[in-house]
Design a protein around this motif. Structure first.
Motif, short mmCIF file in Angstrom:
data_model
loop_
_atom_site.label_atom_id
_atom_site.label_comp_id
_atom_site.label_asym_id
_atom_site.label_seq_id
_atom_site.Cartn_x
_atom_site.Cartn_y
_atom_site.Cartn_z
N MET A 177 -7.44 2.25 -1.57
CA MET A 177 -6.41 1.90 -0.59
C MET A 177 -5.07 1.67 -1.29
SD MET A 177 -6.14 -1.51 1.83
CE MET A 177 -7.66 -1.20 2.71
N LEU A 178 -4.03 2.23 -0.72
CA LEU A 178 -2.68 1.95 -1.18
C LEU A 178 -1.77 1.85 0.04
CD1 LEU A 178 -0.88 1.50 -3.69
CD2 LEU A 178 -0.24 3.91 -3.52
N LEU A 179 -1.39 0.63 0.37
CA LEU A 179 -0.55 0.37 1.53
C LEU A 179 0.92 0.39 1.13
CD1 LEU A 179 -2.39 -2.79 2.94
CD2 LEU A 179 -2.74 -0.43 3.64
N LEU A 180 1.72 1.10 1.91
CA LEU A 180 3.17 1.03 1.77
C LEU A 180 3.69 0.26 2.98
CD1 LEU A 180 5.90 1.82 0.46
CD2 LEU A 180 5.82 3.92 1.85
N ALA A 181 4.31 -0.90 2.75
CA ALA A 181 4.81 -1.75 3.83
C ALA A 181 6.33 -1.75 3.82
CB ALA A 181 4.29 -3.17 3.68
N VAL A 182 6.93 -1.64 5.01
CA VAL A 182 8.39 -1.70 5.14
C VAL A 182 8.73 -2.60 6.32
CG1 VAL A 182 8.69 0.61 4.19
CG2 VAL A 182 8.58 0.33 6.64
N ASP A 183 9.86 -3.30 6.21
CA ASP A 183 10.34 -4.12 7.32
C ASP A 183 11.86 -4.20 7.25
OD1 ASP A 183 10.95 -6.15 9.24
OD2 ASP A 183 8.93 -6.93 9.02
N HIS A 205 0.74 -2.26 -1.87
CA HIS A 205 -0.40 -3.17 -2.00
C HIS A 205 -1.66 -2.32 -2.17
CE1 HIS A 205 -3.31 -6.32 -0.98
NE2 HIS A 205 -2.33 -7.21 -1.02
N ASP A 206 -2.47 -2.63 -3.17
CA ASP A 206 -3.64 -1.80 -3.46
C ASP A 206 -4.92 -2.29 -2.79
OD1 ASP A 206 -4.32 -4.03 -4.93
OD2 ASP A 206 -4.25 -3.04 -6.88
N GLY A 207 -4.77 -3.20 -1.82
CA GLY A 207 -5.94 -3.76 -1.15
C GLY A 207 -6.40 -5.06 -1.76
N THR A 208 -5.91 -5.35 -2.96
CA THR A 208 -6.24 -6.60 -3.64
C THR A 208 -5.00 -7.45 -3.88
OG1 THR A 208 -8.12 -5.55 -4.76
CG2 THR A 208 -7.30 -7.62 -5.69
N SER A 209 -3.92 -6.82 -4.30
CA SER A 209 -2.69 -7.54 -4.60
C SER A 209 -1.48 -6.62 -4.47
CB SER A 209 -2.74 -8.12 -6.03
OG SER A 209 -2.88 -7.07 -6.97
N VAL A 210 -0.30 -7.23 -4.49
CA VAL A 210 0.95 -6.48 -4.42
C VAL A 210 1.19 -5.79 -5.77
CG1 VAL A 210 3.45 -6.63 -4.13
CG2 VAL A 210 1.95 -8.00 -2.69
N VAL A 211 1.40 -4.49 -5.73
CA VAL A 211 1.63 -3.71 -6.94
C VAL A 211 3.11 -3.70 -7.31
CG1 VAL A 211 1.42 -1.42 -7.98
CG2 VAL A 211 -0.36 -2.24 -6.42
N GLY A 269 5.75 -7.71 0.87
CA GLY A 269 4.52 -8.02 0.14
C GLY A 269 3.59 -8.87 0.97
N ALA A 270 4.14 -9.88 1.65
CA ALA A 270 3.32 -10.73 2.53
C ALA A 270 2.81 -9.93 3.72
CB ALA A 270 4.14 -11.92 3.00
N LEU A 271 3.66 -9.07 4.28
CA LEU A 271 3.26 -8.23 5.41
C LEU A 271 2.10 -7.31 5.00
CD1 LEU A 271 4.54 -7.99 8.32
CD2 LEU A 271 5.51 -5.83 7.52
N ALA A 272 2.20 -6.74 3.80
CA ALA A 272 1.14 -5.85 3.29
C ALA A 272 -0.14 -6.61 3.03
CB ALA A 272 1.62 -5.15 2.02
N ALA A 273 -0.03 -7.82 2.48
CA ALA A 273 -1.22 -8.62 2.21
C ALA A 273 -1.93 -8.99 3.51
CB ALA A 273 -0.84 -9.88 1.44
N LEU A 274 -1.16 -9.33 4.54
CA LEU A 274 -1.74 -9.62 5.84
C LEU A 274 -2.42 -8.37 6.41
CD1 LEU A 274 -2.18 -11.40 8.33
CD2 LEU A 274 0.14 -10.81 9.07
N ALA A 275 -1.77 -7.23 6.28
CA ALA A 275 -2.35 -5.97 6.77
C ALA A 275 -3.65 -5.65 6.04
CB ALA A 275 -1.35 -4.84 6.60
N ALA A 276 -3.68 -5.88 4.72
CA ALA A 276 -4.90 -5.61 3.94
C ALA A 276 -6.05 -6.46 4.44
CB ALA A 276 -4.63 -5.85 2.46
N GLU A 277 -5.78 -7.73 4.76
CA GLU A 277 -6.81 -8.61 5.30
C GLU A 277 -7.32 -8.09 6.65
OE1 GLU A 277 -5.94 -12.71 5.69
OE2 GLU A 277 -5.68 -13.05 3.54
#
Length: 217
Positions: free
Chosen positions: A1-7, A18-24, A176-184
């Motif tokens: 998983m590799l999430l790209l988050a934008v806001d 975010h790689d599904g575990t932490s912010v890269v 980063g927080a948005l991506a971490a929430l999305a990963a959860e």
């Protein structure tokens, strides 16, 4: 998983991987007038920092607001375009939820961001993962009494300290927080919001009421 988050729903133009575990990698620049100029260079910057190409992204996450019309649509259109080009899903999250998650507060509190016109976008939370109602837009003085005693996260607390004396951080959004929430949420199989904008009110630019249509003779 590799999430790209934008806001881009707030003055903060923020991007994270975010790689599904932490912010890269993460970028955040606060400038309420340059969302369109800053977003794509920020995406390039976080990809370069992570040593990855855009085609490595498996999911996109975008803050859907609430936020002012012009800034908010920059992030939404960019995320939709990337999703279409890459053929990956685009997940919508409430921008206020990202700020709430970043706060880490375990007790009832409020998130309030600048809505301009001397108003704030706000929502009440039971804890940093749980929103207690739908986002709203109001004048700070009109809601100060009902929110009295609750900590308030976000720029709204900084701009209107007389209405929100219990200010807490963070002030600005973090992708980063948005991506971490999305990963959860992805790991739990939870639902996301549609990737449609939460404006909560009409755009500033409107057709005048007495506008006359001129037709050729």
């Amino acid at each position: 998983m590799l999430l790209l988050a934008v806001d881009t729903a707030t003055p903060a133009v923020t991007v994270a991987l975010h790689d599904g575990t932490s912010v890269v990698a993460e970028s955040r620049q606060v400038d309420a007038r340059r969302h369109g100029e800053l977003l794509l260079p920020a995406v390039d910057r976080v990809l370069a920092e992570a040593g990855l190409a855009l085609d490595a992204v498996t999911d996109l996450v975008v803050g859907v607001g609430p936020g002012p019309y012009t800034g908010l649509r920059v992030g939404l259109v960019t995320a939709a375009t990337f999703g279409s080009v890459l053929g990956v899903p685009v997940h919508g999250l409430c921008t206020l939820d990202g700020l709430a998650y970043a706060s880490g507060i375990e007790e009832p509190f409020v998130v309030a961001t600048d809505a301009r016109r001397k108003e704030v976008y706000w929502a009440r939370y039971d804890d940093f993962r749980t929103r207690a109602g739908e986002p709203a837009v109001d004048r700070p003085g009109d809601i100060a009494e009902q929110l009295s005693g609750l900590p308030v996260v976000g720029q709204g607390a900084v701009l209107y300290p007389e209405a929100f004396p219990e200010a807490r951080g963070p002030e600005h959004q973090s992708a980063g927080a948005l991506a971490a929430l999305a990963a959860e949420k992805l790991a739990a199989g939870s639902e996301f919001l549609p990737t449609t904008p939460l404006y909560l009110r009409r755009p500033d630019a409107q057709v005048p009421k007495n506008y006359k249509v001129v037709t050729p003779k």
